[in-house]
Write a protein that holds these residues in place. Sequence first.
Motif, mmCIF file in Angstrom:
data_model
loop_
_atom_site.group_PDB
_atom_site.id
_atom_site.type_symbol
_atom_site.label_atom_id
_atom_site.label_comp_id
_atom_site.label_asym_id
_atom_site.label_seq_id
_atom_site.Cartn_x
_atom_site.Cartn_y
_atom_site.Cartn_z
ATOM 1 N N ILE A 177 1.020 -1.276 0.071
ATOM 2 C CA ILE A 177 -0.071 -0.061 0.161
ATOM 3 C C ILE A 177 0.470 0.942 -0.296
ATOM 4 O O ILE A 177 0.746 2.668 -1.093
ATOM 5 C CB ILE A 177 -1.041 -0.345 1.575
ATOM 6 N N LEU A 178 1.751 1.443 1.160
ATOM 7 C CA LEU A 178 2.887 2.127 0.637
ATOM 8 C C LEU A 178 4.048 2.940 -0.171
ATOM 9 O O LEU A 178 4.461 3.972 -0.484
ATOM 10 C CB LEU A 178 3.597 2.594 2.112
ATOM 11 N N MET A 179 4.596 1.451 -0.991
ATOM 12 C CA MET A 179 4.639 1.378 -2.094
ATOM 13 C C MET A 179 3.931 2.096 -3.172
ATOM 14 O O MET A 179 4.925 2.229 -3.953
ATOM 15 C CB MET A 179 5.286 0.028 -2.505
ATOM 16 N N ARG A 219 -5.155 1.867 11.271
ATOM 17 C CA ARG A 219 -5.749 1.688 10.115
ATOM 18 C C ARG A 219 -5.095 3.625 9.591
ATOM 19 O O ARG A 219 -5.423 3.878 8.395
ATOM 20 C CB ARG A 219 -6.516 1.477 9.655
ATOM 21 N N GLN A 220 -5.781 4.525 10.328
ATOM 22 C CA GLN A 220 -5.463 5.242 9.714
ATOM 23 C C GLN A 220 -4.023 6.185 9.699
ATOM 24 O O GLN A 220 -3.715 7.098 8.892
ATOM 25 C CB GLN A 220 -6.732 6.435 10.736
ATOM 26 N N ARG A 221 -3.257 5.772 10.762
ATOM 27 C CA ARG A 221 -2.703 6.361 10.640
ATOM 28 C C ARG A 221 -1.668 5.897 9.569
ATOM 29 O O ARG A 221 -0.585 6.540 8.795
ATOM 30 C CB ARG A 221 -1.440 6.183 12.395
ATOM 31 N N ILE A 222 -1.993 4.631 8.842
ATOM 32 C CA ILE A 222 -0.938 4.379 7.603
ATOM 33 C C ILE A 222 -1.857 5.084 6.200
ATOM 34 O O ILE A 222 -1.370 5.158 5.605
ATOM 35 C CB ILE A 222 -1.657 2.881 7.610
ATOM 36 N N ALA A 223 -2.785 5.612 6.659
ATOM 37 C CA ALA A 223 -3.176 6.566 5.377
ATOM 38 C C ALA A 223 -2.874 7.910 5.906
ATOM 39 O O ALA A 223 -2.548 8.190 4.199
ATOM 40 C CB ALA A 223 -5.012 6.785 5.768
#
Length: 334
Positions: free
Chosen positions: A117-119, A166-170
């Motif tokens: 996702i972050l890639m 999850r929101q932190r990952i967003a």
Amino acid sequence: MDKSTLLKVSNLKKTFIKKSGTFLKRRKTEVYAVNNINFEVNKGEILGIIGESGCGKTSTARMVMRLMKETKGEITFEGVNLCNLKESETNKIRKKMQMIFQDPYDTLNPGMKILDILMEPINAHEKGLTYEEKYQKVIEAIEAIELRPAQDFIHRFPHQLSGGQRQRIAIARAIILNPSFIAADEPTSMLDVSVRAGILNLLLDLRKKMGLTMMFITHDLSTASYMCDRIAVMYQGKIVEIGPTKKIIQNPSHPYTKALVAVVKDLNNFIKNREKLILDGEVDATKEEKGCPFVARCPHKEAVCHTQVPVLEDVDRGHSVSCHCHIELLEKTS
């Protein structure tokens, strides 16, 4: 545009077409979601946009982020009118402008691991980096959003994280390209109360460390007062008041803002004196008001309010209000 201004919105308007009726007799109605609004966001500041559901604040953010096309108006970012850009040119700007959406459950692909996702944004905008360099950027982004050690999270799927995680990952996905501007659309409204403060403090910390400029959208005045340097109050597609947060909270000039502030300060007193602050009534976005958009619910309306649209007028050094009666209201409360 002033050198300190990062984003400028001029006469922005969005009209949707609502279809109704039967197959043989279809009826089309215009819905005025955003109606000729103007504002600026200065470098390094957080501008809050508040208002009730349906007032047009999310539509404004989506137009600014080029996720929705405007009906008319201009959106200028770093001196460039985004409305005139081709799709390929817009994609180049996206690296500098990122968005945090309201629902972390919907914004992360459930079939992808956090690493992938972050890639994605790195692969799209920084193709020249090696895999090791991309991997290191992912680790640094996860560390920046205070999920440590990062290696414990990169191989998880979104459903294996809590709502706050999850929101932190967003948020990590939004900052991983080191943007200069972020639009946050009610980033804590879907989260438990116990984790909201942590997300808000994280955003403030990232703003300080990265020099971010933000547009923070919320329906909660208390959250806006905690997060924002300035606040713009929207009602029925228009900005009815805008100014420094302290002035909006301590000296609200528009009747709608006064009602919002009264709710936050003392809910019991608001309930007792509700009719003095705001009248019951439905907002009809299919009608473009000839006068003030708040006239149907305003307990202080005058004859002029039904026939003339008020314009934003400066009342105190950057504090502007759109109301025919704000001077009389100020005299009553002073």
